[in-house]
Every structure is written in structure tokens, then in C-alpha cells.
Design an enzyme around this catalytic site. Sequence first.
Site, PDB file in Angstrom:
ATOM      1  N   GLY A 126       0.818  -1.207   0.000  1.00 14.67           N
ATOM      2  CA  GLY A 126       0.000   0.000   0.000  1.00 14.67           C
ATOM      3  C   GLY A 126       0.844   1.247   0.000  1.00 14.67           C
ATOM      4  O   GLY A 126       2.082   1.190   0.022  1.00 14.67           O
ATOM      5  N   SER A 127       0.195   2.386  -0.026  1.00 13.09           N
ATOM      6  CA  SER A 127       0.882   3.671  -0.071  1.00 13.09           C
ATOM      7  C   SER A 127       1.624   3.927   1.235  1.00 13.09           C
ATOM      8  O   SER A 127       1.239   3.415   2.292  1.00 13.09           O
ATOM      9  CB  SER A 127      -0.135   4.798  -0.318  1.00 13.09           C
ATOM     10  OG  SER A 127      -0.846   4.577  -1.514  1.00 13.09           O
ATOM     11  N   PRO A 128       2.693   4.730   1.185  1.00 18.07           N
ATOM     12  CA  PRO A 128       3.412   5.069   2.422  1.00 18.07           C
ATOM     13  C   PRO A 128       2.498   5.813   3.396  1.00 18.07           C
ATOM     14  O   PRO A 128       1.648   6.594   3.000  1.00 18.07           O
ATOM     15  CB  PRO A 128       4.549   5.983   1.924  1.00 18.07           C
ATOM     16  CG  PRO A 128       4.698   5.679   0.474  1.00 18.07           C
ATOM     17  CD  PRO A 128       3.334   5.307  -0.010  1.00 18.07           C
ATOM     18  N   GLY A 129       2.698   5.549   4.679  1.00 12.71           N
ATOM     19  CA  GLY A 129       1.967   6.276   5.708  1.00 12.71           C
ATOM     20  C   GLY A 129       0.588   5.758   6.006  1.00 12.71           C
ATOM     21  O   GLY A 129      -0.193   6.417   6.696  1.00 12.71           O
ATOM     22  N   THR A 130       0.245   4.562   5.511  1.00  8.41           N
ATOM     23  CA  THR A 130      -1.100   4.030   5.743  1.00  8.41           C
ATOM     24  C   THR A 130      -1.166   3.078   6.932  1.00  8.41           C
ATOM     25  O   THR A 130      -2.213   2.482   7.187  1.00  8.41           O
ATOM     26  CB  THR A 130      -1.620   3.307   4.479  1.00  8.41           C
ATOM     27  OG1 THR A 130      -0.638   2.377   4.032  1.00  8.41           O
ATOM     28  CG2 THR A 130      -1.912   4.309   3.374  1.00  8.41           C
ATOM     29  N   GLY A 131      -0.057   2.896   7.652  1.00  7.66           N
ATOM     30  CA  GLY A 131      -0.114   2.135   8.901  1.00  7.66           C
ATOM     31  C   GLY A 131       0.484   0.750   8.854  1.00  7.66           C
ATOM     32  O   GLY A 131       0.197  -0.068   9.740  1.00  7.66           O
ATOM     33  N   SER A 579      -4.611  12.633 -18.381  1.00  6.11           N
ATOM     34  CA  SER A 579      -5.583  13.636 -17.956  1.00  6.11           C
ATOM     35  C   SER A 579      -5.576  14.880 -18.841  1.00  6.11           C
ATOM     36  O   SER A 579      -6.423  15.749 -18.673  1.00  6.11           O
ATOM     37  CB  SER A 579      -5.329  14.036 -16.500  1.00  6.11           C
ATOM     38  OG  SER A 579      -4.074  14.667 -16.364  1.00  6.11           O
ATOM     39  N   LYS A 622      -5.984  20.546  -9.047  1.00  3.27           N
ATOM     40  CA  LYS A 622      -5.917  21.182 -10.362  1.00  3.27           C
ATOM     41  C   LYS A 622      -6.781  22.446 -10.403  1.00  3.27           C
ATOM     42  O   LYS A 622      -6.370  23.467 -10.971  1.00  3.27           O
ATOM     43  CB  LYS A 622      -6.369  20.193 -11.439  1.00  3.27           C
ATOM     44  CG  LYS A 622      -5.421  19.007 -11.632  1.00  3.27           C
ATOM     45  CD  LYS A 622      -5.986  18.002 -12.620  1.00  3.27           C
ATOM     46  CE  LYS A 622      -5.049  16.832 -12.812  1.00  3.27           C
ATOM     47  NZ  LYS A 622      -5.590  15.818 -13.739  1.00  3.27           N
TER      48      LYS A 622
END
EC number: 3.4.21.-
Length: 710
Positions: A126-131, A579, A622
Site C-alpha cells: 500500500g501507499s506510504p503512511g497508511t499504517g 488527464s 488542479k
Amino acid sequence: MSNDRNDSRDGGDVLDPEDAPADRGPESNGADDGRSGGTTGGRSVGASNDPSDQEADIDDLGSDVEIDAEIDEEIAEEHLLGGLQIDSTDDIEVPDRLVDQVIGQEHARDVVMKAAKQRRHVMMIGSPGTGKSMLAKAMSELLPKEELQDVLVYHNPDDGNNPKVRTVPSGKGEQIVDAHKEEARKRNQMRSFLMWIIIAVVLGYSLLVVSNILLGILAAGIIYLAFRYGSRGSDSMIPNLLVNNADEKSAPFEDATGAHAGALLGDVRHDPFQSGGMETPSHDRVEAGAIHKANKGVLFVDEINTLDIRSQQKLMTAIQEGEFSITGQSERSSGAMVQTEPVPTDFIMIAAGNLDAMENMHPALRSRIKGYGYEVYMDDTIEDTPEMRRKYARFVAQEVAKDGRLPAFSEEAIEEVILTARRRAGRKGHLTLELRNLGGLVRVSGDIARGEDAERVTRDHVLQAKGRSRSIEQQLADDYIERRKDYELQVADGYQVGRVNGLAVMGEDSGIMLPVMAEVTPSQGPGQVIATGQLQEMAEEAVQNVSAIIKKFSDEDITEKDIHIQFVQTGQQGVDGDSASITVATAVISALENVGVDQNLAMTGSLSVRGDVLPVGGVTHKIEAAAKSGCDTVIIPKANEQDVMIEDEYKEMVEIIPVEHISEVLDIALEGEPEKDSLVDRLKSITGSALEKTGEGAGTGRGPTSPSPQ
């Protein structure tokens, strides 16, 4: 592994634990009967010996802990604190145990609970900082209570390069080493006493009988060196306490993130004195690795893919066999010849990383973890419910308590933190679970309040902190915007042919406006679409998709034309993602038809080959970038309308227009009514969309069918 009690002491005997003083035994290895809670130095403390208590502890894991404060259920749904009636974080009780501080990650929580009960390995992605690291530490609290062990390494009189290994109950190791040291001290005292008697006799004989004192001094020196050399053999019998768990009250937790081979797998120190009686015994040079210190506990390795392949292979062996010998990791070291008997490595492996961690991870290691455990993907966001908002209030209190130097947060300050959590989620009705970054905001807010000697952190302090704690990408984006204004690179008035203000994100939370320009020229050969600006693979594919619409739409024969597309000032990183698709399409169509584009307008959105506008990421950031740049209108995908959570200061600065089809984009952006109407009508008929024209260009026809955000 040697478990013999009859290895030699002077000649290889191993001192029994029973011979050592203050034998406590495994039933009294330093653990309290109850749980003391909390953590010390990153290691969990406090574990119950009662199996029923252990079961209850696991069932009360993290997110199930209720907040001990008054709750008004009537206003809970709309209240930012979920109906929590408090004045500040001082009114919120912070749980003592680390497991009770876990917020969100319900699926990961359940996996950790099952893995702790059954002693299974876990891989968290998972993403950094998610526990991830917090859950790993929590598991060490939840492991079933076991007898911890000390590991001793002994000299092997038969082969000095193959030290013997012995495990004893925790606390016994220190006693055995102390007993060996005391025995060696007594032997050395006797030898010293005998040495001085012999030296005195020799000196007396040389002085009184031979009458040659010089010869006596020489003989005394030889005797002294001989005794000193002999005493080293006695010292080498003292074992090396490799792993000492005497002070551990629960399962150990070892963080081996980024560890080199020696720190992970153990090592043998280099000995510059390898002969002449001055060398250090090989067993004294053995060092335990993280896999050995984590025995009966948890080994946590974040960014698992950064370990080299050889280390991953050896880690796999340690997991499979439950034991691993220690040898010198450097081939040039004198320790390379030393290899101990196998040392226990009965740990639970928790591997973690981002999505790319699986690509460079050894497939056999991943198979071991998956075959004997679980794989879990960490959530980035969680549903915004009154219960979760109350837990986010508790999260603020936890961060204040953990830091220990911050003032309490007022109710308004906590509300602003929760609003930020909503905004950073990027999804309507969700809160971000990247709590490390949110914790950074809490600490910066507290530092500002502390610098002002404020009794409490207020909403104004949090707002100041949001400005001061901007990411590097956001600071760069703001700098780019200011510089473009200085050099008049930002056009925000009138109409221009082939030039459109596109919107992009830098990093995760930083918006920036990037112009896209298009020019149509006669071709020297077969016509082609040429795009420049360091485009990455996904952006190049997006340009190709746009070219399909242009070819189908245009009445002109573009086989004899080159279409040049330039992403202006994208920098060395270039453009990644699709995008900018509607931006490219609008710029090219404007250039082909020689119709101007409104320069007071910016846009973002992906595009299907049929002309449907698809959702994109980072839409909030944005829009704010467009407002900072001076644009007063922003076009976004209709599907992203629910994700817009811009700051209050920007709400009056820009008009946000959601669209579903490229024809709506052109209707809003292009100049001149007659030309534009025929252009839009032609595009609608060709792409087959049954959209009804509206004065605002909002569109009410068919949109994309639940696509994933791009």
C-alpha cells in the site's frame, strides 16, 4: 544445534544453567502477570499469560475501541467530530496499547488478528503512511505468549571456525555468562598467584645462587609471557551471549527495513590479529542478525524489494527451516571462514512495500509468505462516517500525546484537521488513511502554537501549518505559477488559436497549469501526429487516442498534414498520464479549424475514442492551481464533480463546469457562435453521442460507464 550439557569447559565443558546463581526458570522470565501497555523503544511491553486474556486482547483490536467521551447522536451525522462533545484533545483518552491506536484498515486489521492467532506470515502492500509498520508492531503485542530464549555461542575446541550454539530460557544466558566469567576470574587469580611465586623463586635463585640478576630478570619475563599467553585459553571458554531476551516481556519486534546482509542475517567481525596468541576467539566475533533477534517474535521488512536477491534467498531459507547459521558476509574478511551451528529463527515475517515492491521481490520468497500466510492491500481512504470522524479526533489526541511537547488541540482545530483529511482523500464521502502526512500537519500546527506560547492549538494555527507544511512539489508548483506571471507566459485573456490551458498534478497534492499548443503544417511525407514535452508511455497513448477522434472528425484530408502538439515547459520529468486528453483534442481541433480558444479557461479530463470525457485524479488540486493562475473557469469531467473539495478561498475565484463529452468542451471553450455550432454539431453526429445542447454546455446526455479514475 548443540543442546548438550557436557561440552568441555576448560577442555570444552559447558556450564549448566543449574550451576549458575539465581536460576529463575522459564516460569518467571520477567513477564508481569498483567499487561502494562504502551511501547518502549519501539518494542511492545506487557503481555498476558492467561490464554483467555490473550484471546480478549486480540478481539479488542484497534478500531473497535470506543472513545470515552460524551456523544450527541442527534447531530452526529452532520457534526465534523461525529457528535463528540469535547472542548479539546485533553478530553479524549488515548489508549495505552499500540493495537488500540490503529485507525481504519479494517481488512488489514482482521488479517493481522488471524495471523497473530495462527502465527502466519503477512505481506502488506500500500501507499506510504497508511499504517503498515504500526500494524506490524501491533502484531508483536498480539502474538500468543511463548517462552523467549537466550542464545549462547561457545568455542568449539575441535574446530575453532565452527562455534557451538546453545539455546536456554530467557534470563539464563546472563547467569551462565556471569558464572563462566567468575570461574575464569578465579582460575586467573590462581595462575597469577602461582606465576608471582615462580618469578620470586627464579629471581631469588639468580641473585643468591647464580649471582646473575640479568639472567633472572630474563627468565622472569619469559615466565610472565608464558602465563599471560596461557590465560587467554581460559578466557576463550567464556561463551558469547548472542541474543539476550532477559528484559523482554513480550514477543520481540525487529525492524530490518533497509538492513544490509550482515545486519539482517548476522555476521562475523573481522579480526586484524589472526595469529600469535593475540587473536580474538571466533565465537566472540559472532554477531546476531535481525532474523535471530526476532526469534519467537516479528521481523518487519518495509520496502522488501530493496533487499538484494541473495539476502532474499537466505531470508527465504530462514523462514522455511526455522534456523540459520551465521557466517561472515564479506569474502575478504577473516570471519569468512567462520560458520556457527544453526541459530533459531522462528519468527513471523511481515513484508511491506508499495505496489512496485512485488515486481522486484523474489518470487520464491513471496510464495513462502503467501503459502504460509496472507497478502493484504492497505486502503488509501475510508468511508466518512460519524464513528470514523470520532476516531480521527482521537488520532489528533494520539499524536499530541505521542509528541509530548504540543499544546492540546481545540475543537475547531480538530475540525480543520478532519476537513483536511476529507480533502486529501480525493473522494467524496471518504477520509484519507495516509495518516503519517496528516500527523505531520498536527505536529507543525502544534509547533506554531507552541512558538506563540498559546495554551491551545486553534483553527488559525492549523491554517498556518497548511501553508508552512506544503510539499516540495507544491512549493515548486507555486513557484512555477509566479514565474510564468512574471514572464507573461500565462495567458489569461482573449482567444488564441491552438493554445489551451491544461491542468496537471505534481506529486500527490500539488496542482499546476501547463499550456498545450498545437500547430498544423503541410507534411513532407505521410501525415503524422508529433507530440513533444517528455511524454511518458501513457501520455503518448492518450495522444494516439485523441488523434483517432481528430481523424474521424475532420472534413479535411489530414494525411498530407503534420499535427504538432507541444506540452509547454513540462521539465525533465515530462508528462505521465492521460488527464490532458481533452486539452490536446481542443488544441488540435482549434488549430485545424482556425478557431480561437478562451484563454481565461483551464481544463482537465481523459477522453475515450468515442469522445466521452472520463474521470481523472487530483481534480481538487488542479482547480486550485487554475485559480492561483488567474483563470476564472475550469472544465472537469462530470464523474469528478463529487470529488471537488477546494478550499474556501478559491470557491469564489473560479466557476467549475462539469462535462461528459468533448462536444460540450468545445461548446464552452471555442470562439464564435456560427462556426462553433456547426463544429460541435458535426462532432456530435460523427461520434454518435445523443447529447442535448444547453446554454451552459453542462450536458445531460449519456456519460461514461463507471470508468476507473485515470
